[in-house]
Design an enzyme around this catalytic site. Structure first.
Site, short mmCIF file in Angstrom:
data_model
loop_
_atom_site.label_atom_id
_atom_site.label_comp_id
_atom_site.label_asym_id
_atom_site.label_seq_id
_atom_site.Cartn_x
_atom_site.Cartn_y
_atom_site.Cartn_z
N HIS A 252 34.76 14.81 37.09
CA HIS A 252 33.81 13.75 37.42
C HIS A 252 33.31 13.18 36.10
O HIS A 252 33.06 13.95 35.16
CB HIS A 252 32.63 14.29 38.23
CG HIS A 252 33.02 14.87 39.56
ND1 HIS A 252 32.42 15.99 40.10
CD2 HIS A 252 33.96 14.49 40.46
CE1 HIS A 252 32.96 16.28 41.26
NE2 HIS A 252 33.90 15.39 41.50
N GLU A 290 38.79 12.10 41.80
CA GLU A 290 38.64 11.50 43.13
C GLU A 290 37.55 10.45 43.12
O GLU A 290 36.51 10.60 43.76
CB GLU A 290 38.38 12.59 44.20
CG GLU A 290 37.81 13.90 43.69
CD GLU A 290 36.29 13.91 43.62
OE1 GLU A 290 35.68 12.84 43.79
OE2 GLU A 290 35.72 14.98 43.38
#
Length: 337
Positions: A252, A290
């Site tokens: 992230h 993601e």
């Protein structure tokens, strides 16, 4: 194509500096101003490197320095053909050089050079940590090593002319910075983690206690500009959505400082972050991300670093794009310098 702004010196982690006197046919390298190695260069479809003089024993570090200089000088150079009178035992054992069928001829492959962990990697136990399978929340995965503290990665980016480094987040040192970044409207629109200092302390405390996640601060020239979370995918919420391997890592990412935005900066820090994760454990074969499926800008940055989109899928809180970068692809197309 050679680097448009070829380096005249290259700083090394630890404070030392490589300098060079380079012509079309010769290269002399100095370390901290002292002669290190002198080479004759034969340029053509392949670059042939002939050792003329060496001023360092053992020879391994001098050979490494020459390979580093030549790869940084030309990021499109894929391999070097070395001609040596003596068998370079240390360089062969480490993988810096490989033998060819011709006596006295050896090769250095860019794909192997950038997989050597030193001097870029800080303290790491992952690569040598023994494998023991355990079960957490119904998921079977390897036991994870103790998380590092302090600086874990440092490399001089010759394109930017700046150090790019990663260190672990320290709550007392970084809490206010993290809080400011998360409350930025630009960051909040994707992370959705706005909150107070106490809320963010609780968030970071939880992650520090979680063996699955490593929280990192990205720095340019030692100035913090970004926050990263590196997680083991096998134990993460992403695992049910693809065939996660035991040592896949996920990321992230957020850039908090406006002056460090832009494609050239992303190319530097994203390649450094992925490089660190592949060096940290040689068993890691994939790095995944993601981002939100509508975050076209980040997906574009990931594509530029050779990630591919496997599919889109639905988390409870967002529709995500599954972005994957394999180890072989990263090092085969490695533009590090």
């Amino acid at each position: 194509m050679s680097n448009l702004n070829p380096p005249t010196t290259l700083p090394l982690p630890g404070g030392r500096r490589l300098g060079a006197d380079e012509t079309e046919r010769h290269l002399s390298l100095m370390l901290e101003g002292a002669p290190l190695i002198r080479l004759r260069l034969v340029r053509g479809p392949e670059l042939h490197v002939h050792l003329q003089e060496i001023n360092d024993r053992p020879v391994g570090p001098a050979l490494w320095a020459a390979c580093y200089w030549l790869f940084a000088r030309d990021p499109e150079c894929l391999h070097l053909t070395w001609h040596l009178d003596e068998r370079p035992g240390e360089a062969l054992l480490s993988g810096l050089l490989t033998s060819t069928e011709r006596a006295g001829e050896y090769r250095c492959e860019r794909t192997m050079f950038w997989q050597l962990p030193q001097p870029w990697l800080g303290e790491s136990f992952s690569g040598s940590y023994p494998q023991q399978m355990v079960i957490t929340d119904g998921r079977r995965h390897p036991r994870r090593p103790m998380k590092p503290r302090g600086e874990v990665y440092r490399r001089f980016d010759a394109r930017l002319g700046a150090w790019v480094s990663l260190r672990t987040l320290e709550i007392e040192q970084d809490l206010e910075r993290f809080n400011r970044w998360q409350n930025s409207p630009r960051v909040a629109s994707f992370w959705q983690e706005e909150g107070s200092l106490e809320q963010h302390r609780e968030y970071l405390d939880k992650l520090q206690a979680d063996p699955r996640v490593l929280t990192l601060i990205g720095c340019f020239d030692d100035q913090p500009f970004a926050y990263f979370e590196a997680y083991w995918a096998k134990e993460d919420r992403i695992a049910p959505f693809y065939e996660a391997d035991h040592y896949d890592r996920g990321i992230h990412m957020l850039v908090g400082e406006e002056q460090h935005r832009g494609p050239h900066k992303v190319a530097s820090w994203l390649s450094a972050l992925v490089h660190y994760l592949f060096l940290d454990d040689p068993r890691t074969q994939r790095v995944v991300a993601e981002p939100r499926a509508d975050n076209a800008r980040m997906i574009g940055h990931l594509h530029n670093q050779c990630f591919h989109c496997e599919k889109e899928f639905d988390f409870p809180h967002k529709r995500a794009a599954l972005m994957i970068l394999g180890r072989e692809r990263f090092f085969d197309r490695c533009g590090l310098m």
